[in-house]
Design a protein around this motif. Sequence first.
Motif, short mmCIF file in Angstrom:
data_model
loop_
_atom_site.label_atom_id
_atom_site.label_comp_id
_atom_site.label_asym_id
_atom_site.label_seq_id
_atom_site.Cartn_x
_atom_site.Cartn_y
_atom_site.Cartn_z
N PRO A 211 0.82 -1.22 0.00
CA PRO A 211 0.00 0.00 0.00
C PRO A 211 0.85 1.26 0.00
O PRO A 211 0.50 2.25 -0.66
CB PRO A 211 -0.82 -0.11 1.30
CG PRO A 211 -0.81 -1.55 1.63
CD PRO A 211 0.50 -2.10 1.14
N HIS A 212 1.97 1.24 0.70
CA HIS A 212 2.84 2.43 0.73
C HIS A 212 3.42 2.70 -0.66
O HIS A 212 3.46 3.84 -1.11
CB HIS A 212 3.97 2.25 1.75
CG HIS A 212 3.47 2.03 3.14
ND1 HIS A 212 2.82 3.00 3.86
CD2 HIS A 212 3.51 0.94 3.94
CE1 HIS A 212 2.47 2.53 5.04
NE2 HIS A 212 2.88 1.28 5.11
N ALA A 213 3.88 1.64 -1.33
CA ALA A 213 4.43 1.82 -2.68
C ALA A 213 3.35 2.30 -3.63
O ALA A 213 3.61 3.17 -4.49
CB ALA A 213 5.04 0.50 -3.17
N ALA A 214 2.13 1.80 -3.50
CA ALA A 214 1.02 2.25 -4.35
C ALA A 214 0.73 3.72 -4.10
O ALA A 214 0.53 4.49 -5.05
CB ALA A 214 -0.22 1.40 -4.10
N GLU A 215 0.71 4.12 -2.84
CA GLU A 215 0.46 5.52 -2.51
C GLU A 215 1.58 6.44 -2.98
O GLU A 215 1.35 7.61 -3.23
CB GLU A 215 0.22 5.68 -1.01
CG GLU A 215 -1.11 5.11 -0.58
CD GLU A 215 -1.39 5.27 0.90
OE1 GLU A 215 -0.57 5.88 1.62
OE2 GLU A 215 -2.45 4.78 1.34
N GLU A 216 2.79 5.90 -3.11
CA GLU A 216 3.93 6.69 -3.61
C GLU A 216 3.89 6.80 -5.13
O GLU A 216 4.71 7.48 -5.72
CB GLU A 216 5.24 6.05 -3.17
CG GLU A 216 5.44 5.99 -1.68
CD GLU A 216 5.97 7.29 -1.11
OE1 GLU A 216 6.77 7.95 -1.80
OE2 GLU A 216 5.55 7.64 0.00
N ASP B 235 -7.60 6.16 2.33
CA ASP B 235 -8.33 7.40 2.03
C ASP B 235 -7.37 8.59 2.04
O ASP B 235 -7.44 9.46 1.18
CB ASP B 235 -9.46 7.62 3.03
CG ASP B 235 -10.56 6.57 2.91
OD1 ASP B 235 -10.63 5.89 1.86
OD2 ASP B 235 -11.34 6.42 3.87
N GLU B 236 -6.49 8.61 3.04
CA GLU B 236 -5.50 9.70 3.12
C GLU B 236 -4.56 9.68 1.91
O GLU B 236 -4.22 10.72 1.36
CB GLU B 236 -4.70 9.60 4.41
CG GLU B 236 -3.60 10.63 4.55
CD GLU B 236 -4.11 12.07 4.46
OE1 GLU B 236 -3.34 12.93 3.94
OE2 GLU B 236 -5.24 12.35 4.89
N GLY B 237 -4.15 8.49 1.48
CA GLY B 237 -3.29 8.37 0.30
C GLY B 237 -3.98 8.88 -0.95
O GLY B 237 -3.36 9.52 -1.80
N LEU B 238 -5.27 8.57 -1.08
CA LEU B 238 -6.03 9.05 -2.23
C LEU B 238 -6.15 10.58 -2.20
O LEU B 238 -5.94 11.24 -3.23
CB LEU B 238 -7.42 8.42 -2.25
CG LEU B 238 -8.34 8.87 -3.39
CD1 LEU B 238 -7.71 8.54 -4.75
CD2 LEU B 238 -9.70 8.22 -3.25
N ARG B 239 -6.42 11.15 -1.02
CA ARG B 239 -6.51 12.61 -0.91
C ARG B 239 -5.18 13.26 -1.26
O ARG B 239 -5.12 14.27 -1.97
CB ARG B 239 -6.95 13.01 0.50
CG ARG B 239 -8.42 12.80 0.76
CD ARG B 239 -8.88 13.48 2.05
NE ARG B 239 -8.36 12.82 3.23
CZ ARG B 239 -8.93 11.76 3.82
NH1 ARG B 239 -10.04 11.27 3.33
NH2 ARG B 239 -8.40 11.23 4.89
N ARG B 240 -4.07 12.67 -0.78
CA ARG B 240 -2.74 13.21 -1.08
C ARG B 240 -2.45 13.15 -2.58
O ARG B 240 -1.95 14.10 -3.17
CB ARG B 240 -1.70 12.44 -0.27
CG ARG B 240 -0.34 13.08 -0.24
CD ARG B 240 0.63 12.42 0.74
NE ARG B 240 0.63 10.97 0.72
CZ ARG B 240 0.11 10.19 1.67
NH1 ARG B 240 -0.42 10.72 2.75
NH2 ARG B 240 0.15 8.88 1.58
N TYR B 241 -2.81 12.02 -3.21
CA TYR B 241 -2.59 11.89 -4.65
C TYR B 241 -3.40 12.93 -5.42
O TYR B 241 -2.88 13.59 -6.33
CB TYR B 241 -2.99 10.48 -5.12
CG TYR B 241 -2.95 10.34 -6.62
CD1 TYR B 241 -1.74 10.11 -7.27
CD2 TYR B 241 -4.10 10.47 -7.39
CE1 TYR B 241 -1.69 10.01 -8.65
CE2 TYR B 241 -4.06 10.36 -8.76
CZ TYR B 241 -2.85 10.13 -9.39
OH TYR B 241 -2.80 10.05 -10.74
N GLN B 242 -4.66 13.08 -5.06
CA GLN B 242 -5.51 14.07 -5.73
C GLN B 242 -4.96 15.48 -5.55
O GLN B 242 -4.92 16.25 -6.50
CB GLN B 242 -6.95 13.99 -5.20
CG GLN B 242 -7.70 12.75 -5.61
CD GLN B 242 -8.00 12.72 -7.08
OE1 GLN B 242 -7.12 12.51 -7.91
NE2 GLN B 242 -9.26 12.94 -7.42
N ALA B 243 -4.53 15.81 -4.35
CA ALA B 243 -3.98 17.15 -4.11
C ALA B 243 -2.69 17.37 -4.90
O ALA B 243 -2.50 18.44 -5.49
CB ALA B 243 -3.72 17.34 -2.61
N ASP B 244 -1.83 16.36 -4.95
CA ASP B 244 -0.56 16.51 -5.65
C ASP B 244 -0.74 16.57 -7.17
O ASP B 244 0.10 17.12 -7.87
CB ASP B 244 0.39 15.36 -5.30
CG ASP B 244 0.89 15.43 -3.87
OD1 ASP B 244 0.72 16.49 -3.23
OD2 ASP B 244 1.43 14.41 -3.39
#
Length: 146
Positions: A94-99, A126-135
Amino acid sequence: MCAVVTRNGGAREVIAWQTGTARLLPRMLAGRGSGPLFLTDRKAWPSVAVDDVDPSMGKARLSCRNAAELFEDHTGVLVDGPYTLHQLRHSWLPHAAEEGASPPVLMKLSGHTSVRSLAEYARVSDEGLRRYQADSDPAARRRRGH
């Protein structure tokens, strides 16, 4: 650093590891070029396969069952422990996917051969998705000066 490994079923492929692992491997291998990496604390029984015995010490490879028991015993003191070796194997997906690692990269890293099996482990929070969307938001990047 990388090496060729033989996976369950006999498939051979290249695996790569990061700096921390590369620093530990020389001590763990102790000059050996073949044979088991993790050893038991006692001599191997005569019936143990030759490939599962360290030739210099005569000790057997640590069985999956023993490794699992040791890991669970030693992680029982951790928050939310004990953990299993299976959880350890998949904990970083999950960490690699979020990265931002792509599905083919995640599949190569984890050894999965189908996206369906990978999807069970590489879930984005959910936090990873929000971070991806923001970035990846063009308006937000313009505001930040990117």
